[in-house]
Write a protein that holds these residues in place. Sequence first.
Motif: not given
Length: 323
Positions: A247-249, A251-261, A215-216, A298-306
Motif C-alpha cells: 500500500l505504501l509503495r 500510494g507514494v508511487y501514485l503521488f509521484s505521478e501526481i507530482v509529475r502531472d 493506494s489512490v 518520491l522516486t527515491a522513497a519508492v526505491r527504498r521500499i523496494d
Amino acid sequence: MKIYGNQTLLKQTARMVSAGREPHSMIIHGEKGLGKKEIAKYIAAQLMCEAHTGEPCGQCRSCRLIEKGVHPDLIFAQPNDKGNYYVEDIRDTIVADAPVAPNEGDIKVYVIPDLDLSVQTTVQVQNILLKLIEEPPDHTALILTARSRETFLSTIISRCVSLAAAPVTMQESGEYLQENYPDRDITEIREALEAGKGNIGRCRAYMEKEQYYNSVALAKNLAAAYSEGSEYGVLKALAAADGKKALLREGVYLFSEIVRDSCALLTDGEVIGCDTRAAEALSRKLTLSAGAELYDILTAAVRRIDANCSLSLVCNSLCAELF
Ligand SMILES: [Zn+2]
C-alpha cells in the motif's frame, strides 16, 4: 465474450486463424490490469470456435463452453497461493498431456498466466516448456502471460508470437464501468475512471474497493497535505499505511505521478495520474524545478521500499525531505 480495446492485437490473431496459420505459442505481455487473461481466453475462442473465421461466433458448443469457463480443452495452469508454479505440475498437466488428442474439437489451448509472479520457478517452467514450444503437436496451442516481455527467455521469445496488451481509451473504460456497474453512482464511476484511466483492472479494483482504492486515497491525501504545506497531514497519511508495504509503495508511487502531472501541466504536457485536480492544485504551488526535485524524492522513497528498507524509516526520512 467482450474485450474492451486491444482490437489491433485481436485482429492480428484473427487473421492468422482465418488464414489457417494458427499460432501454436504466444506471449501476451503488459502491465497488471490490462486484461491479459481475458485476452488469452478470447484467443483460445478464436482458435477453438467451430466456425474457424477468426472471430468467435459465440454460438457454437466450443464458444459456449469457453464463455462458461468449462471447456475441457482450455486449460489454465494453477499456481500456488504465492503465485509460484510447481515445475512438476507444468510437466504433468501440460508437457505430458500435450500429445494426447483434444476431448472436444481439433485443438487444446494451455494458458500459463502471470509467469512473472512465479518468482521461484520462472526460468525452470520456461525450460521445461521449450521442447513443446519448439515442436508443438498440431492440436495444441500455448499462451504465456507476464507483465513484462523481459520475463521470458530469449529462446522462448524467438519461438513465440509476442502480443502487447495495451491500455484502452477513456471512452472504452467508461463503457466497461457503465456496463458492469449500472447501479453505481455516476460520481463514483467518474472517480474510478480517473483513478484507473485506460487500465480496466485498476478501474475495477477501485470500484471493488480493493487495495488500489486505498493506494489512490493515500496518494490523494499525501498530495492534499503537501499542497497545504501540512507536515502533520503528510505524517498522518503515511501512518495510515504503517506496516503495509504494498500500500505504501503504490500510494507514494501514485503521488509521484501526481507530482509529475503537476510539472506536465506547467509545460502543457499530458496528465496521466490518478487525480487531475490534485495535480492542478500542486502545479499552482510548485515551480518546475521544485516539482522535479519533489518527484526525485518520491522516486527515491519508492526505491527504498523496494529495497526492503524499514518502512517507518522510509516514512520518517520522506517527511524530513519533503519539509
Ligand atoms: Zn464459435
